[in-house]
Design a protein around this motif. Structure first.
Motif, PDB file in Angstrom:
ATOM      1  N   VAL A 338       0.857  -1.189   0.000  1.00 30.27           N
ATOM      2  CA  VAL A 338       0.000   0.000   0.000  1.00 30.27           C
ATOM      3  C   VAL A 338       0.891   1.235   0.000  1.00 30.27           C
ATOM      4  N   ALA A 339       0.617   2.150  -0.913  1.00 26.31           N
ATOM      5  CA  ALA A 339       1.418   3.390  -0.977  1.00 26.31           C
ATOM      6  C   ALA A 339       0.737   4.452  -0.120  1.00 26.31           C
ATOM      7  N   THR A 340       1.519   5.114   0.761  1.00 26.00           N
ATOM      8  CA  THR A 340       0.970   6.232   1.543  1.00 26.00           C
ATOM      9  C   THR A 340       1.597   7.515   0.976  1.00 26.00           C
ATOM     10  N   ASP A 341       1.374   8.623   1.651  1.00 26.52           N
ATOM     11  CA  ASP A 341       1.920   9.893   1.149  1.00 26.52           C
ATOM     12  C   ASP A 341       3.443   9.906   1.224  1.00 26.52           C
ATOM     13  N   ASN A 342       4.026  10.875   0.585  1.00 28.40           N
ATOM     14  CA  ASN A 342       5.472  11.136   0.639  1.00 28.40           C
ATOM     15  C   ASN A 342       6.310   9.925   0.260  1.00 28.40           C
ATOM     16  N   ASN A 343       5.821   9.195  -0.730  1.00 24.25           N
ATOM     17  CA  ASN A 343       6.603   8.065  -1.236  1.00 24.25           C
ATOM     18  C   ASN A 343       6.911   7.017  -0.166  1.00 24.25           C
ATOM     19  N   ARG A 344       5.978   6.876   0.769  1.00 22.89           N
ATOM     20  CA  ARG A 344       6.153   5.851   1.801  1.00 22.89           C
ATOM     21  C   ARG A 344       5.237   4.677   1.483  1.00 22.89           C
ATOM     22  N   TYR A 345       5.676   3.521   1.920  1.00 21.44           N
ATOM     23  CA  TYR A 345       4.912   2.302   1.606  1.00 21.44           C
ATOM     24  C   TYR A 345       4.721   1.471   2.858  1.00 21.44           C
ATOM     25  N   SER A 346       3.613   0.739   2.886  1.00 23.11           N
ATOM     26  CA  SER A 346       3.399  -0.196   4.012  1.00 23.11           C
ATOM     27  C   SER A 346       2.778  -1.473   3.451  1.00 23.11           C
ATOM     28  N   ASP A 348      -0.171  -4.426   3.951  1.00 17.97           N
ATOM     29  CA  ASP A 348      -1.412  -4.863   4.614  1.00 17.97           C
ATOM     30  C   ASP A 348      -1.464  -6.375   4.608  1.00 17.97           C
TER      31      ASP A 348
END
Length: 1359
Positions: A338-346, A348
């Motif tokens: 999952v891509a979050t803001d500011n080119n961060r990823y997590s 799930d």
């Protein structure tokens, strides 16, 4: 139709598409970059993978159903391109990388618009193979062939050592060891990137510049930052030790997203790290043990067998599946990026799935499922799959893998051990050719290499090897048959064990592949590829493993949950029955079916055996279980209905595939599932289905017999249900068992190879039957598996077309070719086409069309007692078999038996309906006509007579048919020499014109055979005048000396005491002899005729003893006859019938030139035709052979050649020329006319002129000779002639030109043919090649003109 395809379950079944060639044609390519082997090199397990073309699911694509699979072993990668639609040529290549080891995950294949690119990583090098894309290979033309070139065709032409294709991995300073795992990808700009798990931890990315640029190799290292290292400082030193860094990568995967490449690394410390290739930074790190319950002990252990897979779909995005290899409890974790803001990823967490299987070989992640392949402790392959989001309590779906061949072969007391073992070894299902070849090499102790053998030759080689081994071990000279049998079993079982061992080796699974485009699942094994097909629900029930079966609560074969539960209970009982049937009893049951004994009786015997040997109380267990089945009748009916392949209408038809479709669509459909791989898989699937259901029906029949035995004890419904069971369900089960036994038999029965002359003869018979355009005829385009089962032959030649047209008649051609949906339909429809109780008759027709007579006889034998469909058609087919084997009487019997069904069965209706001539009044008569034509074609006259006699009884009211049949009977009796029977048939014929034709034929044939006694003695009731008329017309129409029709007519009248008519005949004969045969023989015959006529007249009363003399020529002239030739085309001997000109022509043709010349002189005719004729004969002799020379002597002898010297040196040709020369001398003509016609004839046939002829004509008319030379473009000869002629005029050789006095002041004037000479000069001047000759002539003429001028001046002076 009732249903297109049967109900499918979630499970799959493995079908092995075995290869049948003894040697695979694999080309080997060695790539040597000059590296040395690394010390203590790491060994990696063999692995395999596959690449599916993006358009493999599109019908109109050249890559439909096409994929590439590979396997790696040590330093080699073997790549094979395979298609289910067309056979690919040169499709296998083996790449050998010298002193290198191919890494895990070391092969990646990607496609671009123009190329297929293969990226290979080894422990010391990286490689890129650039191959043409299939769509670029066939762009120009429509592909209509069943053979196509593979993309590997030209792989040998690539220079794989070039820097653009290969590079050595630069070694880091102080680095020890080599990479262990890798992945590779192609960037959008065309660069090839290879991510390698560095032995020092982290990732090394090697990049090759785009293939069409001059870039070199670049290397990039991705390592954790120092901060990351400090964070993980608490890790146990065992993991962080120098030998094995914590971030040592175990498995790599890569995905391009939004102009960046993300590299996922699963490391030894159980962590998953995601690197950005563009930013060279680790964007994500996650501990996988967080998703594992009770993981305390695991943390301390370094990860070993962890695996990582990616799957991307437009709906779910990017999913990852991590397999954590933990002893006794492996776990799959599915995560979503999952891509979050500011080119961060997590990540799930989607689901965790557990499996207890011991050793994972490979697994694949799709957008919905995880597919895994394991090997258990006993080395058995286990395959399962699960939907990672929607599943019942984490239960995996079953895949029924093909069990290995039986460890022991059961040999019945009545069976020959050798035959039994050979049948098992060479059945199309159990062993690959490579396993048998390897076993044979070992058995022979590797004495010689086995070359490319055919299946039949391999069979012979195996037999010889085992038998010779047996012979060499025997020391005694005599032993009993039983002892010899024991020896056979011992040696054959030894060889069989060897084959089992190698079959197990080639069946070892290396990988699994699922096509995201067609959902096709393949199991990649060491020696072959097997395909996973969806399992039909009814087969699923029978094959399910116990733990699954007992946990299932519903089945898709019925919507009623109550009935569903009963079905499951009933199947559990069947499982108990199956376990209780011993191998011996199973064999007895099989034998009973083979020998056409009652299946019901055989089931009772098996049951008796079970009851008498029931030591484990199985029967009691079954009885207890049966108590749980509430409505056994309904459950059985559901099962029987699901297994019955009978349809209400005929499957398919003969119509075109996809009518109205474009040419492209029709061509694509004509190839769909047509390759040898597809043929093999589809037909083996049918065989598998038949084998499973035959066992199912066998066990159901035994269970039904058990129900009858238990009676009311287990039936709640009592007597009515027992009656239904006995009268309806048991016969249905018995019928199904026989049907599936038949399907099992034909799908394992091999087709025979047929010599071309037999195929031609068969085609001739089919043409007679008007069946030669049948779709079942094998086309030359079909690809022949070797060997081929008869079902494969049928699928290729006829069934595939019918099935595809059925599938696509209502289907959109642009819809995706989903393997799971398509293949189950194809298999089901093929089984329906083979199902004996369906009205379609294409399978036996195909066997007949392809001359598979033995197999067809066996088919008809097996269905005989129980199948009530197409009975007549089967009898007809059997008749065809007997006819082909030369058993005419049996064939006739079958053809007669088939006649009763002519109006009921589609095949026989088609057979009779194609009659083009005047249709007979009934279909049965049409049928008889067809069979009669067939028997006539084979040349069986006696059988034609028998069948025609039978047909006459059918044609009571049809006069035309009766007449045609009697004519047939007459003709064949006459052919056989049955004259009396032929006469009898003739008298029975109701059609007077046909009767007259027969009578005429009878007279002619008996005359030719000289059987005149028969001809005269027949009574000819009501036909007397006709006979006389026939004989009279022949007597008057044919040559007198060649035929004796007058004597026959005389004998005919004498036999009937009609002496006056007899006398008249002889008188007429005598008169004609007097007019037409004026020879001594003719005169003698004439005297005898008149004596016979007188004799006849003396035998009757004087007042009647007279004959009217016919007017001369009035009766005997034959209308339209040639005046010169008789009825045989020979020259007539009648005198005065040719004119003088015609006579000369005839004499010249026969070579009587002296006579021809005397006729010409007598009638004052021109001699030109004689000279031309003789010249032509000279030409023929000059260029003819020895035979022509020999024939010439006879006509040469007939001509008086005054000075003939018959020496041996003189040939017929020489004599002919001498004759011509003598005639030219003897018959001079004005202006040399005859010379001219002879030279003209010779030159028009391009024959060089003899010197004597030129010499003699020069003296007569040199100017004409010059004109002839010019007419035939003989420029050199013409120029020479002019030069000689001018010389002659000037006094040199003037006597040769008939010039009395040459040019001089005192002689008479001389002249030159200037017109012809000007023509010659003009022509010589126009052609460059003749310039020298032109100059010569020009100079000669100039000299001549000077002399003429001088001579003229002198003459003028003297005057």
């Amino acid at each position: 139709m009732r249903k297109m395809a049967a109900v499918l379950e979630r499970s799959f079944i493995e079908i092995c598409g075995f290869e049948r060639e003894t040697l695979h044609r694999v080309r080997e390519v060695t790539v040597n970059l000059g590296v040395s082997a690394l010390p203590g090199g790491v060994k990696f397990a063999d692995s395999a993978g596959a690449f599916h073309y993006e358009d493999s699911g599109k019908l109109l694509s050249v890559t439909s159903n096409r994929f590439i699979h590979w396997s790696t072993s040590g330093d080699t990668v073997q790549l094979v391109e395979q298609s289910l639609d067309t056979n690919l040529l040169n499709n296998a290549v083996k790449l050998k990388f010298t002193h290198c080891t191919v890494l895990l995950g070391g092969v990646t294949i990607q496609e671009t618009l123009n190329n297929v690119i293969i990226l290979v990583s080894t422990n010391q090098s990286v490689h890129r193979l650039l191959l043409p894309h299939p769509s670029r290979m066939y762009r120009s033309e429509l592909v209509t062939e069943l053979h196509m070139q593979s993309i590997f065709t030209d792989v040998g032409k690539l220079s794989l050592q070039d820097p653009s294709h290969s590079a050595i991995i630069p070694s880091s300073v102080g680095q020890t060891g080599s990479p262990s795992t890798s992945t590779a990808w192609l960037s959008q700009s065309g660069e090839a990137h290879y991510a390698l798990g560095s032995p020092a931890g982290g990732i090394m990315v090697v990049t090759l510049a785009p293939h069409d640029t001059q870039g070199g190799v670049s290397v990039l290292e991705l390592k954790r930052s120092s901060m990351m290292q400090r964070l993980s400082g608490w890790m146990p030193t065992a993991i962080r030790g120098e030998q094995s860094p914590a971030d040592l990568v175990l498995s790599l995967a890569v995905r391009e997203l939004e102009e960046d490449s993300f590299i996922f690394a699963l490391c030894q410390d159980h962590k998953l790290r995601m690197w950005s290739f563009r930013e060279q930074a680790c964007l994500l790190e996650a501990d996988m043990l967080d998703y594992m319950p009770a993981c305390k002990g695991v943390k301390r252990l370094a990860g070993q067998g962890h695996r990582l897979r990616l799957a991307f779909s437009s709906t779910t995005g990017l999913c990852l599946s991590v397999y954590l290899a933990v002893p006794q409890r492996g776990q799959f974790t599915v995560l979503q990026l999952v891509a979050t803001d500011n080119n961060r990823y997590s990540l799930d967490h989607i689901s965790s799935l557990f499996t207890t299987q011991e050793t994972l070989v490979d697994f694949t992640l799709t957008s919905t499922d995880i597919w895994g392949v394991w090997v258990d402790d006993s080395n058995t392959t286990v395959v399962k799959y699960i939907n990672f989001e929607h599943n019942t309590a984490g239960q995996w779906n079953q895949v029924f893998v093909q069990p290995p061949p039986e460890e022991e072969v059961h040999i019945g007391v009545d069976q020959d051990p050798r035959e039994t073992y050979l049948d098992v070894l060479f059945s199309p299902l159990r062993f690959t050719a490579s396993a048998i070849v390897k076993a044979l090499q070992i058995y022979r102790r590797g004495s010689e290499r086995i070359s490319d053998l055919s299946w039949e030759t391999l069979k012979k080689e195996v037999t010889v090897a085992v038998e010779s081994e047996l012979q060499s071990s025997v020391t005694e000279f005599e032993f009993s048959q039983e002892e010899y049998r024991q020896l056979q079993v011992e040696f054959w079982s030894k060889f069989y064990a060897c084959c089992l061992q190698y079959q197990e080796a080639v069946s070892m699974p290396l990988g699994l592949t699922v096509s995201q485009h067609t959902n096709m699942v393949c199991l990649l094994k060491k020696g072959f590829v097997s395909f996973l097909l969806p399992c039909f629900a009814v087969d699923h029930l029978y094959l399910s493993y116990d733990e699954y079966l007992f946990s299932e609560e519903e089945t898709p074969i019925t919507e009623d949950p109550e009935v569903g539960r009963d079905v499951l209970q009933l199947v559990q009982c069947l499982r108990l029955v199956s376990d209780a049937v011993s191998g011996e009893m199973a064999y007895e049951m099989e034998k009973a079916l083979e020998h056409l004994q009652s299946p019901e009786r055989a089931a009772e015997l098996v049951l008796e055996n079970m009851l008498s040997n029931d030591s484990d109380n199985v029967i009691e267990d079954i009885q207890n279980k049966l108590q749980d089945v509430r409505n056994p009748m309904a459950a059985m009916m559901v099962l029987l209905r699901e297994m019955d392949l009978e349809t209400d209408s005929e499957v398919g038809g003969e119509g075109p595939v996809a009518p109205g479709a474009t040419l492209n669509v029709r061509i694509s459909l004509s190839q769909l599932y047509g390759s040898s791989s597809a043929v093999s898989v589809v037909c083996q699937a049918v065989c598998n289905l038949a084998m499973t259901r035959a066992l199912f029906c066998r066990d159901l029949l035994i269970l039904q017999k058990l129900y009858l035995r238990f009676g009311d004890n287990v039936f709640l419904g009592g007597g009515a249900q027992l009656l239904q069971l006995q009268q309806d369900l048991i016969p249905r089960s018995s019928h199904l068992l026989s049907s599936y036994h038949l399907l099992k038999h034909i799908s394992q029965s091999l087709a025979s190879s047929v010599p071309i002359d037999i195929l031609d003869a068969n085609l001739q018979h089919l043409t007679v039957l008007e069946l030669s355009d049948t779709p079942t005829l094998s086309s030359s385009r079909s690809v022949v598996l070797s060997p081929q089962t008869v079902v494969e032959l049928f699928y290729q030649t006829a069934a595939r077309k019918i099935i595809i047209s059925q599938l696509f008649c209502q289907r959109q051609t642009n819809s995706l070719l989903l393997w799971t949906h398509m293949v189950s339909n194809v298999v089901h429809l093929l089984a329906q086409l083979l199902w004996p109780s369906n009205p379609g008759f294409q399978f036996p027709e195909c066997l007949m069309a392809n001359c598979q007579y033995t197999q067809l006889q066996e088919y008809v034998r097996l269905i005989g007692p129980w199948c009530q469909v197409n009975i007549g058609s089967c009898r007809f087919m059997l008749g065809q078999c007997y006819l082909a084997n030369g058993e005419g009487q049996k064939a006739l019997q079958c053809f007669q038996e088939a006649a009763t069904e002519v109006e009921k069965e589609e095949f026989l209706m088609r057979l009779t309906g194609s009659e083009e001539e005047e249709a007979a009044s009934t279909p049965r008569l049409q049928y008889y006509n067809k069979v009669l034509r067939l028997l006539e074609d084979v040349g069986l006259s006696e059988l034609v007579i028998q069948l025609a006699s039978l047909a006459i009884t059918e044609a009571v009211s049809d006069i035309n048919s009766q007449a045609a049949l009697w004519t047939r009977i007459f003709k064949h009796h006459l052919d056989l020499g049955h004259n009396s029977e032929a006469y009898e048939a003739l008298t029975q014929n109701p059609d007077s014109s046909m009767q007259l034709d027969c009578l005429r034929q009878l007279v002619v044939v008996l005359c030719e055979r000289s059987q005149l006694q028969d001809l005269v003695q027949f009574s000819y009731v009501n036909l007397h005048d006709e006979v006389v008329s026939i004989i009279e017309s022949r007597a008057r129409g044919l040559d007198l000396l060649a035929h004796n029709y007058y004597e026959l007519l005389y004998a005919f009248h004498i036999n009937r005491h009609n002496y006056r008519k007899a006398g008249t005949v002889m008188f007429e004969f005598g008169m004609r002899l007097g007019r037409e045969v004026r020879t001594r023989l003719g005169l003698q015959k004439q005297v005898n005729c008149y004596l016979a006529a007188l004799n006849c007249l003396r035998l009757i009363r004087p007042e009647y003893a007279w004959i009217v003399q016919p007017a001369s020529g009035a009766v005997y002239e034959r209308p339209g006859a040639s005046p010169k030739r008789n009825s045989d085309g020979e020259f007539s001997s009648e005198p005065g019938s040719a004119s003088a000109v015609e006579m000369v022509t005839l004499l010249v043709q026969t070579g009587l030139f002296d006579s021809a010349l005397s006729v010409c002189q007598t009638f004052k005719l021109n001699l030109t035709s004689v000279f031309e004729g003789l010249t032509f004969k000279c030409i023929k002799l000059q260029f003819g052979g020895e035979e022509t020379q020999n024939e010439a002597w006879s006509w040469l002898a007939a001509n008086q050649l005054s000075t003939v010297v018959n020496t041996k040196e003189s040939s017929a040709t020489d004599e002919a020329w001498r004759l011509l020369a003598s005639y030219l001398d003897r018959y001079p003509s004005a202006n040399g006319q005859y010379h001219r016609c002879v030279i003209n004839k010779l030159l028009s046939h391009a024959v060089p002129l003899p010197d004597w002829l030129v010499k003699s004509y020069k003296a007569v008319d040199a100017a004409s000779l010059l004109r002839l030379f010019l007419n035939f473009d003989l420029l050199d000869a013409a120029a020479e002639l002019v030069l000689e002629y001018v010389d002659a005029l000037l006094g040199r050789g003037h006597q040769y030109f008939g010039i009395e006095r040459p040019l001089s002041a005192t002689s008479s004037s001389v002249w030159l043919p200037y017109t012809s000479i000007d023509q010659l000069l003009q022509t010589l001047n126009e052609t460059q090649t003749n310039s020298s000759m032109y100059n010569k002539v020009r100079d000669k003429l100039d000299n001549y003109h000077k002399l003429v001028e001088q001579t003229t001046k002198r003459r003028l002076v003297t005057q």
